[in-house]
Design a protein around this motif. Structure first.
Motif, short mmCIF file in Angstrom:
data_model
loop_
_atom_site.label_atom_id
_atom_site.label_comp_id
_atom_site.label_asym_id
_atom_site.label_seq_id
_atom_site.Cartn_x
_atom_site.Cartn_y
_atom_site.Cartn_z
N GLU A 33 29.64 -9.15 -24.66
CA GLU A 33 28.30 -9.66 -24.96
C GLU A 33 27.51 -9.64 -23.66
O GLU A 33 27.99 -10.12 -22.64
N LEU A 34 26.31 -9.08 -23.72
CA LEU A 34 25.47 -8.96 -22.52
C LEU A 34 24.21 -9.79 -22.70
O LEU A 34 23.58 -9.75 -23.75
N GLN A 35 23.86 -10.54 -21.66
CA GLN A 35 22.65 -11.35 -21.66
C GLN A 35 21.84 -11.02 -20.42
O GLN A 35 22.41 -10.81 -19.34
N ALA A 36 20.52 -11.02 -20.56
CA ALA A 36 19.62 -10.91 -19.43
C ALA A 36 18.78 -12.18 -19.42
O ALA A 36 18.16 -12.53 -20.43
N SER A 37 18.76 -12.87 -18.28
CA SER A 37 18.01 -14.12 -18.17
C SER A 37 17.17 -14.13 -16.91
O SER A 37 17.65 -13.77 -15.83
N LYS A 38 15.91 -14.54 -17.06
CA LYS A 38 15.08 -14.77 -15.88
C LYS A 38 15.53 -16.07 -15.25
O LYS A 38 15.88 -17.03 -15.93
N ILE A 39 15.55 -16.09 -13.93
CA ILE A 39 15.95 -17.30 -13.20
C ILE A 39 14.72 -17.87 -12.52
O ILE A 39 14.04 -17.19 -11.75
N THR A 40 14.44 -19.13 -12.85
CA THR A 40 13.37 -19.86 -12.18
C THR A 40 13.95 -21.15 -11.64
O THR A 40 15.09 -21.51 -11.95
N LYS A 41 13.18 -21.84 -10.83
CA LYS A 41 13.65 -23.10 -10.24
C LYS A 41 12.91 -24.28 -10.86
O LYS A 41 11.70 -24.25 -11.03
N ALA A 42 13.67 -25.32 -11.18
CA ALA A 42 13.08 -26.57 -11.66
C ALA A 42 12.55 -27.35 -10.47
O ALA A 42 12.84 -27.02 -9.31
N ALA A 43 11.81 -28.39 -10.74
CA ALA A 43 11.25 -29.22 -9.68
C ALA A 43 12.35 -29.80 -8.78
O ALA A 43 12.14 -29.99 -7.58
N ASN A 44 13.53 -30.04 -9.35
CA ASN A 44 14.64 -30.60 -8.56
C ASN A 44 15.42 -29.52 -7.81
O ASN A 44 16.42 -29.80 -7.18
N GLY A 45 14.98 -28.25 -7.91
CA GLY A 45 15.62 -27.16 -7.18
C GLY A 45 16.74 -26.47 -7.94
O GLY A 45 17.28 -25.48 -7.46
#
Length: 154
Positions: A33-45
């Motif tokens: 199973e392959l997933q592509a996810s964008k990675i962003t940062k929350a306010a807590n890092g």
């Protein structure tokens, strides 16, 4: 830049690599199973992973593949490969960190990759990496192993 095409192309390439380079037993026994996810940062890092249907230049996308042994016996010595899409640059982050990399799709070595330039040994830029490979020594029956790499959209 849409990552949908890149994800479909990566998925097809991963299937080809698994079928061609895995043993016949492994190819029949593994479900991927392959997933592509964008990675962003929350306010807590902390990192936040969001399904990547599209991504813009400069955004980080993680490709994660989960390989599941679907048979009733363990599988040993399986090499799984994740290509790095042409419109992406590898960030140097991979899990597990035992991954090997290639710049030509044939010869793999431990990271960081090195080469001689004018008699000096230097690191090969991450932008030249084409794929990562992990060697799974033992995958027990009905268990999974996951691998991932992070990229930046060019």
């Amino acid at each position: 830049m849409k990552t949908t095409y890149a994800l479909k192309r990566l998925f097809l390439t991963v299937l080809i690599f698994t079928a061609v380079f895995g043993s016949a037993q492994a190819a029949d026994a593994l479900k991927m199973e392959l997933q592509a996810s964008k990675i962003t940062k929350a306010a807590n890092g902390k990192a936040i992973y969001v399904a990547a249907s599209d991504a813009k230049t400069g955004e980080t996308v993680q490709y994660r593949a989960v390989y599941t042994n679907v048979i009733e016996q363990p599988i040993s010595d399986v090499a799984v490969t994740l290509p790095i899409p042409a419109n992406m640059t590898f960030t140097g982050e991979a899990k597990p960190n035992s991954a090997q990399a290639t710049v030509d799709g044939k010869n793999y070595a431990d990271m960081p990759l090195m080469r001689k330039v004018n008699g000096k040994v230097v690191k090969i830029p991450l932008s030249e990496y084409k794929a990562l490979r992990w060697n799974i020594k033992l995958l027990p029956a009905k268990k999974s192993a996951d691998v991932s790499l992070n990229t930046i959209v060019n």
